[in-house]
Motif scaffolding. Structure first.
Motif, short mmCIF file in Angstrom:
data_model
loop_
_atom_site.label_atom_id
_atom_site.label_comp_id
_atom_site.label_asym_id
_atom_site.label_seq_id
_atom_site.Cartn_x
_atom_site.Cartn_y
_atom_site.Cartn_z
N GLN A 72 -11.36 71.01 -32.02
CA GLN A 72 -12.14 69.86 -31.29
C GLN A 72 -12.50 68.85 -32.16
N ARG A 73 -13.17 69.06 -33.19
CA ARG A 73 -13.89 68.11 -34.01
C ARG A 73 -12.71 67.09 -34.65
N MET A 74 -11.57 67.90 -35.10
CA MET A 74 -10.50 67.24 -35.44
C MET A 74 -10.05 66.14 -34.51
N GLN A 75 -9.82 66.64 -33.20
CA GLN A 75 -9.24 65.74 -32.15
C GLN A 75 -10.10 64.43 -32.09
N LYS A 76 -11.38 64.90 -31.99
CA LYS A 76 -12.58 63.73 -31.89
C LYS A 76 -12.29 62.92 -32.97
N ALA A 77 -12.39 63.36 -33.92
CA ALA A 77 -12.13 62.28 -35.30
C ALA A 77 -10.96 61.47 -35.40
N GLN A 78 -9.85 62.15 -34.60
CA GLN A 78 -8.59 61.48 -34.70
C GLN A 78 -8.61 60.47 -33.72
N THR A 79 -9.26 60.76 -32.44
CA THR A 79 -9.71 59.70 -31.28
C THR A 79 -10.60 58.57 -32.04
N THR A 80 -11.41 59.17 -32.67
CA THR A 80 -12.36 57.93 -33.04
C THR A 80 -11.62 57.08 -34.22
N GLU A 81 -10.81 57.68 -34.87
CA GLU A 81 -10.22 56.82 -35.90
C GLU A 81 -9.21 55.88 -35.14
N LYS A 85 -9.36 51.83 -35.44
CA LYS A 85 -8.19 51.03 -36.00
C LYS A 85 -7.75 49.79 -34.92
N GLN A 86 -7.94 50.50 -33.53
CA GLN A 86 -7.94 49.19 -32.66
C GLN A 86 -8.85 48.15 -32.56
N ARG A 87 -10.03 48.72 -32.81
CA ARG A 87 -11.18 47.64 -32.84
C ARG A 87 -10.97 46.79 -33.85
N GLU A 88 -10.56 47.46 -35.15
CA GLU A 88 -10.25 46.59 -36.22
C GLU A 88 -9.16 45.51 -35.94
N MET A 89 -7.97 45.99 -35.20
CA MET A 89 -7.03 44.87 -35.12
C MET A 89 -7.68 43.96 -34.13
N GLN A 90 -8.52 44.30 -33.07
CA GLN A 90 -8.96 43.30 -32.13
C GLN A 90 -9.85 42.42 -32.84
N GLN A 93 -7.80 39.69 -34.56
CA GLN A 93 -7.24 38.75 -33.73
C GLN A 93 -8.34 37.84 -33.57
N GLN A 94 -9.52 38.34 -33.14
CA GLN A 94 -10.66 37.45 -32.75
C GLN A 94 -10.91 36.37 -34.15
N GLN A 95 -10.80 37.18 -35.18
CA GLN A 95 -10.95 36.18 -36.43
C GLN A 95 -10.22 35.09 -36.51
N ASN A 96 -8.91 35.51 -36.13
CA ASN A 96 -7.83 34.48 -36.43
C ASN A 96 -7.97 33.39 -35.18
N GLU A 97 -8.23 34.05 -33.96
CA GLU A 97 -8.41 32.92 -32.92
C GLU A 97 -9.52 32.10 -33.34
N GLN A 98 -10.84 32.40 -33.96
CA GLN A 98 -11.81 31.67 -34.31
C GLN A 98 -11.52 30.73 -35.23
#
Length: 513
Positions: A72-81, A85-90, A93-98
């Protein structure tokens, strides 16, 4: 000696037997002990094996739970990761838009700076052209800049007045189309759902008698009976040549009613003398007070009003014997209360509170004393004294604009009071006051320049103003009607509303010979 030896031998034999028995017993005990020890060893081995099995089961269970928790911890860690990653991509993108917007803003700022410089240059050019044109116009017209400005302002004022009058008229027409229809619907529905009779009273009451012989008995020897009756009731009793009638005169309707009922009982009973008069008047006064209270209670029950102070109930009952402009005050208050409830329901407000305020709005007309206050303010003070709610008190005090309206009940009570008093036949007006009101309307309109004739029609509810076609234009007629309406509203007192119609006509006359 021989017996002693035998005794010894017997003792020795007994000892030997005992020892042998002890040896046998010891041997049996040893074998039992060995057997018990063997059984205990076997039981211990069995217990040891069961405990080992249980321990292995617990161990396996703990290991399974640990593995599940780790998964379970491994799954949570994978989900958080993945979310990171998605947040980093966003964020990228925001930085590029700015950065892109920053570049656009920089380009826009540079463009604005260029335009500002261009506007500054053109402004200077326009100002120079304006000065040159002004100098040229001054040379051509022979007027200075200030004189030309004054003439331009005057012409613009005239145009603005005309345009404003036309614009105001358009706005009023539009408002009438959108708002007046709904307002008329509410008012008409309120009036149609309430019907009351019209009662006209004045300051005298006529008491009818069967024959004129009773007049002498009422007057009494040397007028003592009539003097006692006047002193007990406070009413002037007029006995003249009017056949079969005695006039009771007084401004207090309660006292007149007491005098009328007392006279009726005295004439019916036949015993008329000062002591009897005082007794009957006291009895009748008590009966009238009880009837006043009963009338007040019945009125509040009919209207569904609860929790009124007993003194306010008594004042409501006194309204039955009070009239205002010939309109019975209790009937007027009941009608206003019902109108308020209907109108409040149409507007989505509390009909019970509106009915309560409508019933009490003229309570200041029936006080026990006569203070020097307008009846609206006096009614508000009485309502406050007897713990009525603030919005009810404000509606009572503001229905003639003596105080500022602070609740939605106040305009409803004001409108319904006007509806009840202004409907045809509700109130009686003295002829002299009626004629004076019509003359005041006509004279007020005649005071305006350009007005030729005025006619007050529809019992003073419409004023027609005829103006000279050569003195006032069509646009100015609209302004004139508004000014006359405002002046009438500020200076005159009238029931309901007054419609002002300004008439301007152009006549072309020719003769064929």
């Amino acid at each position: 000696m021989t017996s002693a030896i035998w005794i010894i031998i017997a003792v020795v034999a007994l000892a030997a037997g005992y020892l042998a028995a002890m040896a046998v017993s010891k041997k049996n005990a040893t074998s039992s002990a060995n057997r018990i020890i063997e059984e205990g060893r076997r039981e211990a081995e069995m217990i040891k094996e069961s405990k080992l099995l249980k321990a292995k089961e617990e161990e396996m269970k703990i290991i399974g739970e640990a593995e599940r928790a780790a998964n379970q911890r491994m799954q949570k860690a994978q989900t958080t990761e993945a979310k990171l990653k998605q947040r980093e991509m966003q964020l990228n993108q925001q930085q590029n838009e700015q950065q892109r917007r920053k570049k656009e803003l920089e380009n826009l700022k540079s463009n604005l700076d260029n335009r500002e410089n261009l506007l500054t240059t053109r402004s200077a050019e326009v100002e120079q052209m304006h000065r040159e044109a002004q100098e040229e116009l001054t040379k051509i017209s022979g007027l200075s800049a200030e004189e030309a400005k004054e003439k331009l302002v005057e012409s613009l004022k005239d145009e603005a007045k005309t345009a404003a009058a036309s614009y105001i008229n358009d706005i009023m027409d539009d408002a009438k189309m959108t708002a007046t229809k709904e307002a008329k619907r509410i008012v008409i529905q309120s009036i149609q759902r309430v019907a009351t009779e019209t009662a006209v009273e004045n300051s005298v009451t006529v008491f009818h008698i069967d024959n004129d012989e009773i007049k002498g008995r009422i007057i009494g020897r040397e007028g003592r009976n009539i003097r006692a009756l006047e002193a007990a009731t406070g009413i002037e009793i007029i006995v003249d040549d009017t056949p079969e009638a005695i006039v009771l005169s007084g401004f207090d309707p309660v006292r007149r009613e007491i005098a009328r009922l007392a006279l009726h009982q005295l004439v019916t009973d036949g015993r008329i003398h000062p002591a009897r008069i005082e007794e009957v008047v006291a009895k009748v006064r008590k009966q009238v007070e009880e009837e006043i209270i009963e009338t007040g209670k019945r009125t509040t029950i009919d209207l569904g009003i609860h929790g009124l102070h007993p003194e306010l109930i008594r004042m409501v009952g006194k309204m039955k014997y009070r009239s205002s402009y010939g309109q019975n005050l209790l009937q007027h208050s009941r009608e206003t209360a019902n109108l308020c409830a209907v109108m409040a329901s149409e507007l989505g407000l509390n009909p019970k509170k509106a009915r309560r305020a409508g019933l009490l709005h003229d309570i200041g007309k029936v006080p026990d004393d006569e203070p020097e206050l307008p009846h609206a303010l006096l009614g508000m003070k009485l309502a406050e004294k007897f713990k009525e709610k603030p919005d009810i008190c404000n509606a009572i005090g503001a229905h003639h604009d003596e105080v500022e309206q602070t609740s939605l009940l106040a305009p409803i009570v004001q409108v319904c009071d006007a509806i009840s008093g202004a409907r045809p036949g509700a109130r009686r007006e003295i002829v002299e006051a009626y004629i004076k009101r019509l003359n005041d309307l006509e004279q007020l309109a005649l005071s305006y320049p350009g007005v030729l004739k005025t006619y007050a029609i529809q019992a003073g509810r419409e004023l027609r103003v005829i103006v000279g076609a050569d003195k006032i234009s069509d646009e100015e007629t609209e302004k004139l009607s508004t000014e006359i309406a405002k002046k009438i509203q500020d200076e005159l007192t009238y029931p309901g509303q007054v419609k002002i119609t300004v008439i301007r006509e152009t006549r072309s006359i020719s003769f064929a010979k």
